[in-house]
Design an enzyme around this catalytic site. Structure first.
Site, PDB file in Angstrom:
ATOM      1  N   THR A 124      26.903  -8.899 -12.952  1.00  0.00           N
ATOM      2  CA  THR A 124      25.565  -8.442 -12.575  1.00  0.00           C
ATOM      3  C   THR A 124      24.749  -9.626 -12.087  1.00  0.00           C
ATOM      4  OG1 THR A 124      24.757  -8.781 -14.836  1.00  0.00           O
ATOM      5  CG2 THR A 124      25.481  -6.546 -14.264  1.00  0.00           C
ATOM      6  N   SER A 165      21.451 -11.231 -12.776  1.00  0.00           N
ATOM      7  CA  SER A 165      20.580 -11.138 -13.952  1.00  0.00           C
ATOM      8  C   SER A 165      19.195 -10.663 -13.546  1.00  0.00           C
ATOM      9  CB  SER A 165      20.465 -12.500 -14.639  1.00  0.00           C
ATOM     10  OG  SER A 165      21.720 -12.927 -15.079  1.00  0.00           O
TER      11      SER A 165
HETATM   12  N1  SAH Z   1      23.848 -15.932 -12.395  1.00  0.00           N
HETATM   13  C1  SAH Z   1      24.554 -14.845 -11.822  1.00  0.00           C
HETATM   14  C2  SAH Z   1      25.228 -14.108 -12.946  1.00  0.00           C
HETATM   15  C3  SAH Z   1      26.455 -13.364 -12.537  1.00  0.00           C
HETATM   16  S1  SAH Z   1      27.230 -12.461 -13.876  1.00  0.00           S
HETATM   17  C4  SAH Z   1      23.556 -13.945 -11.090  1.00  0.00           C
HETATM   18  O1  SAH Z   1      22.459 -13.749 -11.583  1.00  0.00           O
HETATM   19  O2  SAH Z   1      23.904 -13.419 -10.025  1.00  0.00           O
HETATM   20  C5  SAH Z   1      28.289 -13.669 -14.569  1.00  0.00           C
HETATM   21  C6  SAH Z   1      29.247 -14.315 -13.623  1.00  0.00           C
HETATM   22  O3  SAH Z   1      30.070 -15.191 -14.381  1.00  0.00           O
HETATM   23  C7  SAH Z   1      30.188 -13.358 -12.896  1.00  0.00           C
HETATM   24  O4  SAH Z   1      30.047 -13.574 -11.524  1.00  0.00           O
HETATM   25  C8  SAH Z   1      31.578 -13.745 -13.408  1.00  0.00           C
HETATM   26  O5  SAH Z   1      32.587 -13.618 -12.412  1.00  0.00           O
HETATM   27  C9  SAH Z   1      31.346 -15.198 -13.786  1.00  0.00           C
HETATM   28  N2  SAH Z   1      32.313 -15.747 -14.751  1.00  0.00           N
HETATM   29  C10 SAH Z   1      32.779 -15.171 -15.890  1.00  0.00           C
HETATM   30  N3  SAH Z   1      33.671 -16.003 -16.493  1.00  0.00           N
HETATM   31  C11 SAH Z   1      33.746 -17.126 -15.722  1.00  0.00           C
HETATM   32  C12 SAH Z   1      34.485 -18.344 -15.814  1.00  0.00           C
HETATM   33  N4  SAH Z   1      35.356 -18.597 -16.813  1.00  0.00           N
HETATM   34  N5  SAH Z   1      34.288 -19.282 -14.864  1.00  0.00           N
HETATM   35  C13 SAH Z   1      33.423 -19.073 -13.821  1.00  0.00           C
HETATM   36  N6  SAH Z   1      32.729 -17.934 -13.683  1.00  0.00           N
HETATM   37  C14 SAH Z   1      32.871 -16.972 -14.615  1.00  0.00           C
END
Ligand code: SAH
Length: 257
Positions: free
Chosen positions: A57, A59
């Site tokens: 998502t 945020s």
């Molecule tokens: N800050 C972003 C949040 C996206 S949601 C925004 O507001 O758009 C969280 C994100 O973390 C996702 O895109 C997911 O793919 C990523 N994620 C989850 N585990 C991860 C990992 N081990 N390394 C890098 N990214 C990761």
């Protein structure tokens, strides 16, 4: 309560966030002029998270604002704060997703700074870059080398696995983790500069059903580390890449908080 910050345009969203004291610094207000409609697939001006893909998502605006406020002293060019020229800022956004915060961080670090966004899903790594290319400012940030999007496991931080210059250098003034970590990964603390700050949601207990709390980890000029627990939060988990076993744990010996 935060729904009150929703707006019907980016201007009204930012204005409402200022009125509810989610944004108090003029430079943050200015950075949030980055139009959320370029990053959120629907209801961009609503103060709530929106689904991207792969269960990620973007945020909610108030969560973005809280993260930026917390990291602000480590984002602004040093001459903005103490009136002296410091070394250029280096900022890492782990779980870059939509790319919105990467853009906001890039506005705040100024012309000399570098921001690297890391995501472990290629489609989402690409999404951040594609979204940023929707505006002239975003294109300029990418072309100038001030912003990079990388594919990788953010639990290991980022220390320049590519041949390009900017992310080869060592250490980060600010690390933002936009996904909930099952534990505080020591490697992220290690990659902080002295001084530097890590903003990270961490599971209260080592379980995918656990509550998460925002923690900040500060490393001072002498390298001393202070960990502070803040408020509860609900982020997508920071986990192993989808092709591996769910939540495959990164090899590390980080202790529980
Ligand atoms: N800050 C972003 C949040 C996206 S949601 C925004 O507001 O758009 C969280 C994100 O973390 C996702 O895109 C997911 O793919 C990523 N994620 C989850 N585990 C991860 C990992 N081990 N390394 C890098 N990214 C990761």
């Amino acid at each position: 309560m935060f729904q009150q910050s929703s707006g019907d345009s980016n201007e009204s969203l930012v204005e409402n966030m200022c009125n509810s004291n989610l944004i108090t610094h003029p430079l943050v207000e200015s950075a949030f002029k980055v139009d959320r409609s370029q990053y959120a697939p629907r209801e961009p001006y609503k103060d709530s998270p929106q689904l991207l893909s792969h269960q990620a998502t973007i945020s909610a605006p108030h969560m973005h604002a809280k993260a930026v406020n917390s990291l602000l002293p480590f984002l602004l060019p040093k001459d903005e704060i103490v009136g002296v020229k410091g070394r250029p800022r280096r900022v890492l956004d782990i779980g870059s997703g939509s790319g919105f915060l990467v853009h906001v961080f890039a506005e705040l670090v100024g012309e000399t700074g570098v921001v690297v966004g890391v995501d472990h899903i290629e489609e989402l790594r690409n999404l951040g870059e594609t979204n940023m290319r929707k505006s002239d400012e975003g294109i300029e940030l990418l072309n100038s080398g001030r912003v990079h999007f990388r594919l990788g496991d953010g639990r290991k931080g980022w220390s320049g696995q590519s041949s390009t210059d900017a992310d080869k250098e060592d250490g980060w003034d600010a690390i933002h983790v936009g996904a909930g970590a099952i534990r505080l990964h020591d490697e992220l603390v290690r990659q902080l500069r002295s001084p530097g700050r890590l903003f990270i949601p961490v599971a209260e207990e080592e379980s995918w059903f656990s509550d998460q709390y925002i923690w900040t980890v500060d490393k001072d000029e002498k390298g001393n580390v202070t960990k502070t627990k803040h408020y509860s939060a609900k982020y997508v988990w920071l986990m192993g890449a989808p092709e591996g076993p769910l939540g495959a744990s990164v090899e590390d010996s980080s202790e529980r908080l």
